[in-house]
Design a protein around this motif. Structure first.
Motif, PDB file in Angstrom:
ATOM      1  N   ASP A 149      -7.646   4.374   7.197  1.00 28.16           N
ATOM      2  CA  ASP A 149      -6.212   3.426   7.677  1.00 28.16           C
ATOM      3  C   ASP A 149      -6.746   2.101   8.143  1.00 28.16           C
ATOM      4  OD1 ASP A 149      -4.702   5.680   7.565  1.00 28.16           O
ATOM      5  OD2 ASP A 149      -4.642   6.158   9.797  1.00 28.16           O
ATOM      6  N   LEU A 190      -6.023  -4.352   3.384  1.00 28.31           N
ATOM      7  CA  LEU A 190      -5.509  -4.763   1.900  1.00 28.31           C
ATOM      8  C   LEU A 190      -4.049  -5.005   2.039  1.00 28.31           C
ATOM      9  CD1 LEU A 190      -6.908  -1.464   0.467  1.00 28.31           C
ATOM     10  CD2 LEU A 190      -7.642  -3.632   0.021  1.00 28.31           C
ATOM     11  N   SER A 191      -3.220  -4.974   3.185  1.00 30.61           N
ATOM     12  CA  SER A 191      -1.749  -4.934   3.161  1.00 30.61           C
ATOM     13  C   SER A 191      -1.491  -6.488   3.093  1.00 30.61           C
ATOM     14  CB  SER A 191      -1.060  -4.217   3.973  1.00 30.61           C
ATOM     15  OG  SER A 191      -1.343  -2.732   3.937  1.00 30.61           O
ATOM     16  N   ARG A 211       1.139   5.663  -1.460  1.00 30.99           N
ATOM     17  CA  ARG A 211       0.768   6.927  -1.342  1.00 30.99           C
ATOM     18  C   ARG A 211       0.663   7.696  -2.880  1.00 30.99           C
ATOM     19  NH1 ARG A 211      -3.891   6.532   2.015  1.00 30.99           N
ATOM     20  NH2 ARG A 211      -3.417   6.018   3.812  1.00 30.99           N
ATOM     21  N   ALA A 271      -2.730   0.454  -4.162  1.00 26.50           N
ATOM     22  CA  ALA A 271      -2.623  -0.958  -3.697  1.00 26.50           C
ATOM     23  C   ALA A 271      -1.830  -1.670  -4.959  1.00 26.50           C
ATOM     24  CB  ALA A 271      -3.890  -1.727  -3.592  1.00 26.50           C
ATOM     25  N   ILE A 288       0.858  -1.138  -0.094  1.00 24.90           N
ATOM     26  CA  ILE A 288      -0.095  -0.046  -0.043  1.00 24.90           C
ATOM     27  C   ILE A 288       0.841   1.133  -0.120  1.00 24.90           C
ATOM     28  CG2 ILE A 288      -1.849   1.336   1.161  1.00 24.90           C
ATOM     29  CD1 ILE A 288      -2.845  -1.505   0.237  1.00 24.90           C
ATOM     30  N   THR A 300      -5.060   6.270  -2.940  1.00 26.83           N
ATOM     31  CA  THR A 300      -4.014   5.373  -2.444  1.00 26.83           C
ATOM     32  C   THR A 300      -3.965   4.305  -3.371  1.00 26.83           C
ATOM     33  OG1 THR A 300      -4.655   5.611  -0.081  1.00 26.83           O
ATOM     34  CG2 THR A 300      -3.814   3.622  -0.468  1.00 26.83           C
ATOM     35  N   GLY A 325      -4.186  -9.073   1.827  1.00 19.60           N
ATOM     36  CA  GLY A 325      -4.419  -8.512   0.834  1.00 19.60           C
ATOM     37  C   GLY A 325      -4.512  -9.228  -0.523  1.00 19.60           C
ATOM     38  N   ASP A 339      -8.895   0.081   6.572  1.00 18.70           N
ATOM     39  CA  ASP A 339      -8.885  -0.420   5.165  1.00 18.70           C
ATOM     40  C   ASP A 339      -7.555  -0.686   4.536  1.00 18.70           C
ATOM     41  OD1 ASP A 339     -11.657  -0.564   5.059  1.00 18.70           O
ATOM     42  OD2 ASP A 339     -11.675   1.535   4.242  1.00 18.70           O
ATOM     43  N   VAL A 340      -6.643   0.000   5.052  1.00 22.76           N
ATOM     44  CA  VAL A 340      -5.041  -0.050   4.437  1.00 22.76           C
ATOM     45  C   VAL A 340      -4.602  -1.299   5.062  1.00 22.76           C
ATOM     46  CG1 VAL A 340      -2.755   0.783   4.624  1.00 22.76           C
ATOM     47  CG2 VAL A 340      -4.512   2.357   4.012  1.00 22.76           C
TER      48      VAL A 340
END
Length: 502
Positions: free
Chosen positions: A177, A183-184, A71, A114, A69, A112, A188, A179-180
């Motif tokens: 955050d 997904l990581s 930015r 992914a 993830i 963001t 993820g 959700d981050v």
């Protein structure tokens, strides 16, 4: 930033002697054993080391799947494994166009990324002996390090690893955050439905729709394309399908060079006596550092342009100040990009930040503060957090800890030989047996919905008959404000650490 030592006489006197360490880099399509390599431009040079004899590795292939993830576009480039030069958009075997297109069509201040990275490492080949070609040795001996660097770079390709590399890039807007974290990493990979038979769940598809997801793919191996071609896909289903097709084709043998092992010329066996070779390690670090600061400039300029476009300045003078700041950022961006190009062409003199300007955080914040966007009259209530303020639909439990009362369990007064197991929805997950009053272990792929029944059984293992100490049973709750679900029976308890993922 430290200004690099620059000398017109010898770059080696500035950067020091190469220690002989290898460099692992992504492979351009034209890579060949024995060819020179310029680590500043990530480009190969001519044949400078004898390409034979060759050893071919016979180990089996290995898959790796993970999600990063990031930015901004610069972090996308780094997560993918490319160098600072690509981040600056100045070189990198045709990648510039694809990544510039990625930035132009996807990046906003709230975006963001992914990055789904799937790689396959298949048997490769490497040189057995390192000998300079006659013409390369003659260039170094007669014309010196500068001409040798232009012809052969600062290292040579000692090994070529083959396989395939797939990059699925998903641009998402306004991701929290929580959700981050969903997904990581390896979690993820499951969230995107990569490698599973069920594909992407309906809930996850709705998540992508809510965050206005845009999908892009770069792949090397497993079909046409290569690093020069970035394709845009219509939805997450198409992304998963292309990832599956990539894995199938690579498994069938559609592999390409994916990684190079580059060694310095100091390890060659016939290096001319007294040869003064260049080491551009410091210059490479300079380009990587410049790429980071170049990215900071682009982010700051994007913020300024957003304030200008929104008409947030109440006074004309403040608006003019933002316009001037935008002009300064635009000039600084072009100057840093040109300096990176000059550094590649003339590393002896131009790998320096002298004369460049970057973001002054305090001045930047002051300029933005004069043009703050209008605030709503009433503060909006904070969003509810699933599993804390609102019910969770699916929990992922990652660890189990159990503890029993401290008393005598055996005739010798020793602690029990604890055997702990979790039972739920037809599964049994056991922890390793320990002689202790407590134990703890990780849980793998345990997903439970609220209301599901879970039982933790605790036994004391004995020579003939195990003693049953407790059975702790409960139903998964809809909320866990502290992230821990505890089951108790007297002084005996079990705690499951979990997080809400839907």
């Amino acid at each position: 930033m430290r200004v690099l030592c620059i000398t017109a006489l010898s770059l080696a006197a500035c950067a020091g002697v190469n220690t002989g360490q290898s460099l692992e880099v992504l492979a351009p399509p034209e890579a060949q054993l024995g060819h020179g390599y310029d680590s500043l431009s990530d480009e190969t040079r001519g044949a400078c080391v004898a390409p034979k004899p060759v050893s071919r590795a016979r180990r089996g292939g290995r898959w790796q799947r993970e999600v990063f993830i990031v930015r901004n576009r610069e972090e996308v480039v780094r997560a993918a494994g490319f160098s600072g030069g690509v981040s600056l958009g100045i070189f990198g075997f045709g990648l510039d166009l694809g990544f510039e297109d990625l930035e132009r069509h996807t990046q906003r201040s709230t975006t963001t990324f992914a990055v789904i990275r799937i790689s396959y490492d298949s048997p490769g080949q490497s040189l057995v002996d390192y000998r300079l070609q006659d013409d390369a040795a003659a260039t170094l001996r007669r014309e010196g390090a500068h001409k040798f660097y232009e012809k052969c770079g600062d290292g040579f390709v000692a090994a070529v690893r083959s396989g395939g590399l797939f990059l699925g890039i998903v641009a998402l807007d306004e991701v929290a955050d929580e959700d981050v974290r969903r997904l990581s990493g390896h979690a993820g990979v499951s969230f995107f439905g990569i490698g599973g038979k069920g594909g992407v769940s309906r809930e996850n598809r709705q998540f992508f729709e809510r965050h206005r997801a845009r999908y892009y793919v770069l792949q090397n191996g497993g079909g046409p394309g290569g690093w020069t071609s970035m394709s845009e896909l219509r939805d997450v289903g198409a992304l998963v399908h292309q990832a599956y097709a990539f894995e199938q084709q690579v498994q069938l043998g559609a592999t390409v060079p994916t990684q190079l092992v580059v060694k310095p010329y100091q390890v060659t066996s016939n290096l001319p006596r007294g040869a003064d070779l260049w080491n551009v390690l410091e210059q490479r670090r300079f380009l990587d550092d410049l790429a980071v600061r170049h990215g900071e400039l682009k982010d700051a300029d994007a913020e300024v342009q957003a304030r200008i476009a929104a008409g947030a300045c109440k006074r004309r003078g403040d608006a003019r100040e933002l316009e001037r700041l935008h002009a300064r950022y635009a000039a600084a961006l072009e100057a840093s990009r040109k300096r990176a190009q000059d550094c590649r062409i003339d590393p002896r003199r131009r790998c320096s930040d002298r004369g460049l300007t970057f973001v002054d955080p305090r001045a930047h914040e002051r300029a933005l503060a004069r043009c703050e966007p209008a605030r709503p009259h009433a503060d909006a209530p904070p969003p509810q957090r699933p599993g804390v303020d609102s019910p969770c639909h699916l929990w992922q439990f990652s660890s189990l800890a159990a503890r029993v009362a401290e008393r005598e369990y055996d005739a010798d007064g020793s602690a029990p030989e604890l055997t702990v197991a979790l039972h739920s929805e037809g599964r049994r997950i056991g922890l390793p047996m320990v002689r202790s009053y407590s134990t703890e272990g990780e849980l793998t792929d345990l997903y439970l919905r609220p209301g599901a029944t879970a039982t933790v059984t605790i036994w004391d293992r004995d020579a003939f008959f195990d003693d049953h100490l407790a059975s702790l049973e409960g139903n998964v709750p809809p909320t866990l404000p502290g992230g821990v679900w505890t089951l108790r029976q007297g002084e005996t308890q079990a705690a499951l650490a979990g997080r809400c993922i839907e």
